[in-house]
Design an enzyme around this catalytic site. Structure first.
Site, PDB file in Angstrom:
ATOM      1  N   GLY A 164      -1.811 -10.857   7.934  1.00  0.00           N
ATOM      2  CA  GLY A 164      -1.828 -12.315   8.093  1.00  0.00           C
ATOM      3  C   GLY A 164      -3.017 -12.814   8.890  1.00  0.00           C
TER       4      GLY A 164
ATOM      5  N   ARG B 148       0.801  -1.237   0.000  1.00  0.00           N
ATOM      6  CA  ARG B 148       0.000   0.000   0.000  1.00  0.00           C
ATOM      7  C   ARG B 148       0.825   1.273   0.000  1.00  0.00           C
ATOM      8  NH1 ARG B 148      -2.408  -3.585   3.339  1.00  0.00           N
ATOM      9  NH2 ARG B 148      -3.854  -4.772   2.098  1.00  0.00           N
TER      10      ARG B 148
ATOM     11  N   GLU C 159      -5.668 -13.984   7.989  1.00  0.00           N
ATOM     12  CA  GLU C 159      -6.280 -15.199   7.444  1.00  0.00           C
ATOM     13  C   GLU C 159      -5.352 -16.409   7.621  1.00  0.00           C
ATOM     14  OE1 GLU C 159      -7.049 -12.116   5.904  1.00  0.00           O
ATOM     15  OE2 GLU C 159      -8.900 -12.536   6.992  1.00  0.00           O
TER      16      GLU C 159
ATOM     17  N   ARG D 137     -16.034  -1.046   9.438  1.00  0.00           N
ATOM     18  CA  ARG D 137     -16.467  -2.060   8.475  1.00  0.00           C
ATOM     19  C   ARG D 137     -17.849  -2.660   8.802  1.00  0.00           C
ATOM     20  NH1 ARG D 137     -12.204  -6.690   6.273  1.00  0.00           N
ATOM     21  NH2 ARG D 137     -13.716  -8.023   5.257  1.00  0.00           N
TER      22      ARG D 137
ATOM     23  N   TRP E  79     -13.594  -0.574  -4.562  1.00  0.00           N
ATOM     24  CA  TRP E  79     -12.508  -1.033  -3.678  1.00  0.00           C
ATOM     25  C   TRP E  79     -11.536   0.098  -3.428  1.00  0.00           C
ATOM     26  CZ3 TRP E  79     -12.546  -5.934  -1.634  1.00  0.00           C
ATOM     27  CH2 TRP E  79     -13.493  -6.807  -2.186  1.00  0.00           C
TER      28      TRP E  79
ATOM     29  N   TRP F 204      -2.897  -3.897   9.249  1.00  0.00           N
ATOM     30  CA  TRP F 204      -2.467  -3.794   7.858  1.00  0.00           C
ATOM     31  C   TRP F 204      -2.827  -2.500   7.140  1.00  0.00           C
ATOM     32  CZ3 TRP F 204      -6.686  -4.462   4.336  1.00  0.00           C
ATOM     33  CH2 TRP F 204      -7.834  -5.033   4.869  1.00  0.00           C
TER      34      TRP F 204
ATOM     35  N   ASP G 228     -15.446 -11.074  10.314  1.00  0.00           N
ATOM     36  CA  ASP G 228     -14.293 -10.462   9.635  1.00  0.00           C
ATOM     37  C   ASP G 228     -14.474  -8.961   9.442  1.00  0.00           C
ATOM     38  OD1 ASP G 228     -11.832 -10.236   8.400  1.00  0.00           O
ATOM     39  OD2 ASP G 228     -12.523 -10.898   6.440  1.00  0.00           O
TER      40      ASP G 228
ATOM     41  N   ASN H   9      -9.305  -8.419  12.247  1.00  0.00           N
ATOM     42  CA  ASN H   9     -10.140  -9.468  12.815  1.00  0.00           C
ATOM     43  C   ASN H   9      -9.360 -10.456  13.674  1.00  0.00           C
ATOM     44  OD1 ASN H   9      -9.219 -10.326   9.918  1.00  0.00           O
ATOM     45  ND2 ASN H   9      -9.564 -12.219  11.017  1.00  0.00           N
TER      46      ASN H   9
END
Lengths: 258, 535
Positions: free
Chosen positions: B183, B123, B185, B321, B456, B233, B294, B251
């Site tokens: 990370g 990013r 996930e 979110r 997005w 992140w 999430d 999350n």
């Protein structure tokens, strides 16, 4: 290096050495292996490829067509390492587990192995006689009121094909929704939606072919989610239906990596 | 005052970014010095050469094509005519900001197998002094010389083989580079790190998932904390007056199956405020205790000092979110206001402390449960913007629902640890996207600009009273259900003033700067950087 990567690295090493002599074959293909592969798939792959491999963020894996190589070894490597430059990640599983995944992925297009019984040539004749071609293109011939069926055998299972003929409209896929548009100037259009954004609409118009329309000009716009295909349940005997399905099933992708 | 000598030394040289310059980024709107443009996280520029009256004439000035195929999420920085940007996976390029011509390129050599949740992305970079910093997908932090791209130091932040990666743009605070980790996930244990700019030595680490004996550990059960997630992140903000780094956390892991982690799972889905010198936690606010959807809190914290409910206050504005917009007190983390900014069906509102009053039957099940917002949330990591001239808060919003399915979650280091297969788009009801303007003091919607697809990308607002935003969609190999319009909207009304089709996925937010007296607007689309200016 973790134990599992070491193992898969060894596997690959052995696999590459072996490849010089002979094609590498998946050593884990029992029904129990497929089931084990399915379990891993649900937890680690379905997120992108869909729970049944039907596709989502990742491509559909049920067509039996692979763009990155279709041998057992290709699948093993692609699943182990991921596909560089795409969001397809690699995995840190043992080689045995990856082979089980390969077995499961293969099972998703296994209908290829057992083609439906029926006579392909007779099926082709029936296709013409029953007027299917009036609405469907096959290799460039026919109408566009229905979807192009040139590759339908690679895309759909025999069961799906059978259902599509005897019970159309059961569930109309999004690709087959029809846009009905009337412009401010009175002109009207009807066709499958190919693409759409905030300002424009791209359709395969039934008479006029590819059309890109500007929403600013719209007077009326609706999307029809029903099927215009008549049911052929009454017009076809069981063996005629089998022949038709066998014919449609034979319409598949030629060339490319299979 | 440790940083003072360093400051004095550096502040004279052209092109050298000092801490003082970063503190006063507003004073040099021709540059874009940090990820969000300034420490306050506004993604706002004081430039007004391009404005409501003339934006209709905006024209393409140059394009830089990246020789890469990964998704581009970079926010470029511009410092005195030089643009520094990251290319995915973990490369850095320096360009002439006037022409797009390349000066140098740092190409990172990477291990063959790296697992990042959603593609090997980056990013952006940070710049301090004559150094450029980048975090890499193999979880290193690298310092480069700003004139040549030569590596000055390269240190390991964490072990990429266990699913750690760095995708976030670092933030410079004093003589430190602050970096988060990705990370969530892959069952990582999240943290926020500070490194010495000169040596790359670590100054402090704040674990977002507290270990045994640490406060907050009691919100976990058994060993679940070891793979508890809470990644960091997206770049946070810095409150210089209070010396606080304010950052969002992601999350808890596994994402959609909370069975192994009963409890609130602190500090996942939180706004955290850390003392910049020590990394010690000053306050936290958890948006979703025990999240099973999430709904990361990885939004950019927007710091505003203003009168609120009758008195002058230091605030944080935050559109999360999960679909609620929040106002927090920045000295204590106290919840002041919360209101949905998009359709949500999971909570009966927020209680007096801002804790969601969850409804029954919203947790994922094996068959799946439909909940608004969907899996990608009502907004996500793309930047919001605050414009001091309109006093409005702008953001990208998604109006859609998702199907939340619960599945097995078995932790194997380096593999995905998510516990489900949620459905992002329901075929027949994909929903839609919108750019929205909120009154940040009430959460009330002021206007909406509707889009066919769900973007997005985030928003940029300027003193020209413009909001730059983009549409989006979803690319799969077999089908492109996306649109790629880049817009200039009227910041007061949301009305479209200009648009262009850039033809590629837009997964970042625009910036603006000036070079040779001309204001430029830059947006990444597909694998390219597009820069626009007036003729």
């Amino acid at each position: 290096m973790t134990r599992s990567t070491l193992l898969s690295a060894l596997w690959l090493l052995a696999a590459t050495a072996f490849a010089q002599q002979r094609e590498i074959r998946n050593p884990h293909t029992t029904p129990a292996d497929v089931a084990a592969g399915a379990k891993i798939f649900r937890g680690h792959c379905g997120e992108c490829h869909g729970l049944k491999g039907e596709g989502g963020r990742g491509p559909s894996l049920i067509t039996g067509v692979y763009y990155h190589g279709a041998t057992d070894e290709d699948l093993f490597n692609n699943i182990t390492d991921g596909i560089p430059g795409t969001s397809m990640p690699g995995v840190f599983f043992s080689g045995d587990q990856v082979w089980q995944l390969v077995s499961f992925v293969r099972s998703l297009s296994a209908s290829k192995a057992a083609p439906p019984k029926g006579d392909i040539a007779r099926g082709e004749r029936i296709f013409r006689e029953k007027g299917c071609q009036g609405c469907h293109l096959v290799r460039g011939e026919g109408g566009v009121n229905g979807p192009d069926l040139t590759l339908i055998g690679s895309q759909r299972s025999p069961e799906h094909l059978r259902r599509a003929i005897v019970a159309p409209g059961d569930k109309v896929l999004r690709d087959h929704w029809v846009a009905k548009v009337t412009l401010e100037n009175g002109k009207s259009y009807s066709g499958f939606i190919l693409n759409e954004d905030t300002h424009t609409l791209q359709i395969l118009e039934q008479q006029q072919g590819l059309q890109s329309l500007t929403k600013r000009d719209f007077n009326r716009y609706s999307v029809e989610k029903t099927s215009t295909m008549p049911s052929f349940a009454r017009q076809l005997k069981e063996d005629e239906l089998n022949d038709l399905v066998a014919y449609l099933h034979s319409l598949e992708r030629k060339g490319g990596s299979r | 005052m440790k940083y003072l000598p360093f400051l004095l030394l550096a502040c004279t040289a052209f092109g050298q970014v000092t801490f003082d310059r970063l503190l006063k980024a507003d004073a040099e709107p021709h540059n874009w010095l940090t990820y969000s443009g300034s420490y306050k996280g506004w993604r706002y520029s004081g430039l007004n050469q391009i404005n409501k009256a003339n934006v209709k004439d905006l024209k393409l000035s140059w394009v830089y094509q990246m020789p890469v195929t990964h998704r581009v999420e970079t926010t470029p920085l511009v410092i005195d005519g030089v643009m520094y940007l990251s290319e995915p996976p973990s490369n850095v390029v320096a360009l002439d900001a006037a022409t797009g011509r390349q000066y140098w390129r740092y190409r990172r050599s990477l291990p063959s197998k790296i697992n990042v949740c959603c593609g090997q992305v980056n990013r952006g970079v940070a710049v301090s002094g004559d150094r450029v910093f980048i975090g890499t997908v193999d979880a290193h932090l690298v310092a480069l010389n700003a004139k040549t791209g030569a590596v000055l130091w390269d240190i390991e932040v964490a072990d990429y083989k266990s699913g750690y990666s760095v995708t976030v743009a670092p933030l410079i605070v004093k003589d430190m580079v602050i970096t988060g980790i990705a990370g969530g996930e892959y069952g990582i244990r999240g943290f926020l790190d500070a490194y010495d700019i000169k040596t790359g030595q670590r100054r402090w680490r704040f674990w977002t998932i507290p270990g045994p004996g640490e406060k907050g550990h009691e919100t976990w059960s058994g060993d679940a904390w070891k793979q508890g997630g809470g990644p960091t992140w997206v770049t946070g903000s810095y409150d210089a007056e209070q010396n606080l780094i304010i950052w969002g956390t992601g999350n808890p892991s596994p994402d959609w199956n909370g069975d192994v982690r009963p409890g609130d799972n602190l500090y996942s889905d939180c706004a955290i405020a850390l003392d910049a010198d020590t990394g010690k936690l000053k306050w936290h606010f958890q948006f979703v205790p025990h999240d099973v959807h999430d709904w990361d809190a990885v939004q950019v914290p927007v710091l505003v000092d203003t009168e609120f409910q009758g008195r002058q206050r230091k605030l944080v504005y935050w559109a999360h979110r999960g679909g609620f917009y929040y106002v927090l007190d920045r000295t204590t983390g106290k919840f002041l206001l919360g209101k949905p900014f998009a359709t949500q069906t999971w909570a009966n509102g927020l209680d007096a402390n801002g804790r969601p009053m969850r409804k029954q039957g919203i947790d994922p099940t094996p068959e799946g449960v439909e909940v608004w917002p969907g899996v990608q949330g009502a907004t996500n990591w793309y930047s919001p913007s605050y414009n001091p001239l309109t006093g409005l808060f702008y953001l990208t919003a998604w109006e859609n629902k998702g199907l939340y399915r619960k599945g097995d979650a078995e932790y194997v280091a380096g593999n995905r640890y998510i516990g489900s297969v949620p459905k992002i788009d329901l075929e027949d009801e994909p929903g839609y996207g919108a750019i929205r303007a909120l009154n940040p003091k009430t959460g009330e919607r002021v206007w909406e600009h509707k889009l066919h697809t769900k973007p997005w990308s985030g928003v940029l607002s300027t003193a020209g009273k413009l909001v730059f935003a983009a549409s989006g969609g979803w690319i799969t190999r077999d089908r492109q259900e996306m649109e790629a319009w880049f817009y200039a909207l009227d910041a007061d009304s949301g009305k479209e003033l200009w648009r262009i089709n850039l033809g590629g996925d837009m997964s970042t937010s625009a910036i603006t700067y000036a070079v040779n007296g001309k204001q430029m607007v830059t947006m990444a689309a597909g694998s390219a950087i597009f820069t626009f200016t007036l003729p």
